[in-house]
Design an enzyme around this catalytic site. Sequence first.
Site, PDB file in Angstrom:
ATOM      1  N   ASN A   1      50.465  66.604  -1.385  1.00 33.97           N
ATOM      2  CA  ASN A   1      50.306  66.936  -3.440  1.00 33.97           C
ATOM      3  C   ASN A   1      49.136  67.015  -3.609  1.00 33.97           C
ATOM      4  O   ASN A   1      48.902  66.456  -4.647  1.00 33.97           O
ATOM      5  CB  ASN A   1      50.953  65.741  -3.944  1.00 33.97           C
TER       6      ASN A   1
ATOM      7  N   HIS B   1      53.935  60.099 -13.053  1.00 32.33           N
ATOM      8  CA  HIS B   1      54.971  60.193 -12.561  1.00 32.33           C
ATOM      9  C   HIS B   1      56.434  59.550 -13.215  1.00 32.33           C
ATOM     10  O   HIS B   1      57.801  60.512 -13.651  1.00 32.33           O
ATOM     11  CB  HIS B   1      55.064  59.362 -10.985  1.00 32.33           C
TER      12      HIS B   1
END
Length: 519
Positions: free
Chosen positions: A341, A372
């Site tokens: 990521n 998140h």
Amino acid sequence: MATTSTTGSTLLQPLSNAVQLPIDQVNFVVCQLFALLAAVWFRTYLHSSKTSSFIRHVVATLLGLYLAFFCFGWYALHFLVQSGISYCIMIIAGVESMQQCCFVFALGYLSVCQITRVYIFDYGQYSADFSGPMMIITQKITSLAYEIHDGMFRKDEELTPSQRGLAVRRMPSLLEYVSYTCNFMGILAGPLCSYKDYIAFIEGRASHVAQPSENGKDEQHGKADPSPNAAVTEKLLVCGLSLLFHLTISNMLPVEYNIDEHFQATASWPTKATYLYVSLLAARPKYYFAWTLADAINNAAGFGFRGYDKNGVARWDLISNLRIQQIEMSTSFKMFLDNWNIQTALWLKRVCYERATFSPTIQTFFLSAIWHGVYPGYYLTFLTGVLMTLAARAVRNNFRHYFLEPPQLKLFYDLITWVATQITISYTVVPFVLLSIKPSFTFYSSWYYCLHVCSILVLLLLPVKKSQRRTSTQENVHLSQAKKFDERDNPLGQNSFSTMNNVCNQNRDTGSRHSSLTQ
């Protein structure tokens, strides 16, 4: 029977039933394949040499909004609401404080949407929820706000090289802003890119990158735009293999089996460690698929070119979100995180780590957890991640230099650290997959919290050396390009102060995770 639960279009329900996959996941994959074809058309028929930047902005935005409404229905309005209010904040707050206001609002709006989705609608269901794209939009909004702040308020000597290279010197128009946040190439799965990179792509300046010559100097080659075809083909092949692995192997190795009572009672420690590793290994291909496909879409449109290597081969990894080989062969916690990521890691570094006045590592992990979502497992993972990161750093700083020579000793060290890294990463992210507190603690209890205890002992017994904040090689290459684009836009190299005062830092995203392909 595939689920019919979706907030978007049900036009593809027959296909969903035929392939036995949830309709929201089918919508996501089909829309991404449509975006891939649209990207080829966009590069071929709406090339910057054939049409104006205005038309390219309009088409990219309209296609992006269409895909968003197809996948998420009226929930896609949240994308426009969040982006629109943030733009108003940029104009009203002024360049001195807009980055803070936009950061609080964008992250707060995202959190409210995540809370309502998780605790009101479908707790524990990994559907293609609208908060996934909002995570990427949040990254873009906050990045742009900091970049404008750096470019229009702060003095150049106050900026780090990375901040100086990504600083935006004028307030974007509303069309440029919406095109950046909601274009069809990145609306569903990202990845994050810097505003300057995106505008350079739209205006046709991204492909005019100097190629290093044999004497080490940059030379501008008068060649046609580099073709992304080879890069796109390679990435689509990776997508196909990742999807095949996910559909066939991943379901045979569920992470939940790590907390099965019979398995815990009968399995030996080597068996537990081996299954922990392979089950988390099997959980990664869905991310490889989503992020690599998103990267291929951007490349197919002509976005993502990062110059040439020393052999004159075009590189299309400007906004790539992962490096699979480096991930699977990581010999340190940091190496894994640096290649996983990637754009999100850069965002966290630029908006938090580099700007934090105290405990940057802890603040960065905490921001990552908030971004998140609100599942307790996320916070448990990132709290554990802080501990593991600090302990791994201490071990590496204190012992690695003893194993650099001879090569055989270095090979032995790499093998040991590879095993330790893969087990530690797997141990850390189990709560991220399990989501809830109870199963997460069940897993850690079955391991007697051994890695937590070891990490604490390491931090207590080993001297901790402060690490300097450094800019990566890839980032330096990108920043040199950004500087050239900036000089082209602002020949005098001066900060321009607008009546629309705003602020922005630097951020290249990353993509982010897309919920439709998460367990």
